[in-house]
Scaffold this active site. Structure first.
Site, PDB file in Angstrom:
ATOM      1  CB  CYS A 144      -9.104   0.915  -4.034  1.00  0.00           C
ATOM      2  SG  CYS A 144      -8.341   0.186  -5.675  1.00  0.00           S
ATOM      3  CG  HIS A 154      -5.377  -2.870  -3.114  1.00  0.00           C
ATOM      4  ND1 HIS A 154      -5.576  -4.019  -3.447  1.00  0.00           N
ATOM      5  CD2 HIS A 154      -5.869  -1.751  -3.987  1.00  0.00           C
ATOM      6  CE1 HIS A 154      -6.414  -3.763  -4.451  1.00  0.00           C
ATOM      7  NE2 HIS A 154      -6.541  -2.716  -4.725  1.00  0.00           N
TER       8      HIS A 154
END
Length: 350
Positions: A130, A253
């Protein structure tokens, strides 16, 4: 459902699997049937797809009969065991685990960056980590324009990357801490890494460990970013280093990325590149305190870039702040986007 592909979602009850189902509801991909697969424990549960109630089936090799595309997000061991079974039965697998990522026979793909690698697939395509995905989306336009010599990234990763149980643990720790529970009494059984010896609370904390430690003092998560970046860019000469940190944020994130380009660029050049880049939203106006924020990325497919500035000591050095929803662009959406690209490039049967 309309005519088109038969698609299987493996790990349909997990955090990423449920997002895959959501992304399939929004996709332009023509879909004839969706099959939801999970462990025996979850078999029989129900989920909906475009208003239709579907029964989750137990994952067995025969599950992939007549499946065209299989999206996997159920752990590396499951992918190792069942992805070849899906390919054997004619399906193309898009795998969201780390199991196949560094296999030289398996393309590692971010559609905005290296979709041409899909032409070489032999039945399995790997979805990158990711954190790697969002960084690649931001850096590829810069690499195309001026080349890249060095990348140093520090990540600030959301707890959802560790799964639904880690989110629950953070919530429980936060409530306990606010109720004056001493730090040493906070229950910690998952983070920083479920498979490691010690566990620490994440509430009101930052843990500079994601996954277990490996060679040279780097964690596996950090090595993933280093090695995947080189593979996706097809350039082993790029110098890459990473420090990955888990923070008490539910989703989204964030990354502080330092780069050194081979050719000269200006901040204005990079901003222009970001404005034109597919999948990127530029949020960069310090005078108005505009910059990417994890909270604002939730539920969005794009990668957000801001805080673009020149390094004060290095001529070709620049800093960027890169944010994305780790469950969407970092996982479910990138997987579905790969499936869409396979369709566009006529690389999967129907």
């Amino acid at each position: 459902m309309e005519s088109g592909y038969r698609i299987a979602v493996v790990g349909a009850t997990g955090a990423v699997g449920t997002k895959m189902i959501e992304m399939l509801e929004q996709t332009v991909l023509p879909i004839k049937e969706v099959k939801l697969l999970a462990s025996k424990r979850s078999a029989g549960k129900k989920a909906t797809f475009k208003g239709e109630e579907l029964v989750i089936e137990e994952l067995v090799p025969e599950s992939f009969e007549n499946v065209d595309i299989a999206l996997f997000s159920a752990g590396g061991g499951i992918s190792k065991q069942f992805a070849p079974e899906a390919v054997k039965r004619g399906a193309v697998v898009v795998d969201n685990t780390s199991h196949f990522r560094m296999d030289p026979e398996v393309p590692l793909v971010v559609p905005e960056v290296n979709k041409e690698a899909l032409k070489n697939h032999k039945g399995i395509i790997a979805n990158p980590n990711c954190s790697t995905i969002q960084m690649m989306v931001a850096l590829e336009p810069i690499r195309q324009k001026a080349g890249l010599d060095r990348v140093i990234v520090s990540t600030y990763q959301a707890v959802s990357g560790a799964g639904a149980s880690a989110i629950r643990e953070l919530e429980e720790q936060t409530q306990a801490y606010l109720n004056d529970t001493p730090v040493e009494e906070l229950k910690a059984e998952i983070l920083p890494c479920g498979g490691d010896k010690k566990h620490y609370p994440l509430a009101f904390n930052a843990l500079p460990q994601i996954d277990v430690f490996a060679e040279e003092g780097y964690t596996y998560e950090e090595w993933k970013m280093i090695r995947e970046t080189k593979k996706i860019m097809e350039d082993d000469t790029i110098k890459v280093s990473a420090t990955c940190v888990r923070i008490p944020v539910a989703s989204g994130h964030s990354e502080s990325v330092y780069i050194e380009t081979k050719d000269e660029l200006t901040v204005a050049d990079i901003r222009a590149l970001m404005e034109a880049a597919p999948g990127v939203v530029l949020e960069d106006d310090p005078s108005q305190q505009i910059y990417p924020q994890a909270l604002n990325s939730i539920g969005k497919k794009e990668t957000f870039v801001g805080r673009i500035r020149k390094d004060v000591d290095v001529d070709n050095g620049f800093h960027l702040w890169v944010v994305s929803d780790n469950l969407l662009k970092g996982a479910a959406w990138n997987s579905v986007q790969i499936a869409e690209t396979l369709h566009e490039m006529d690389l999967v049967r129907v």
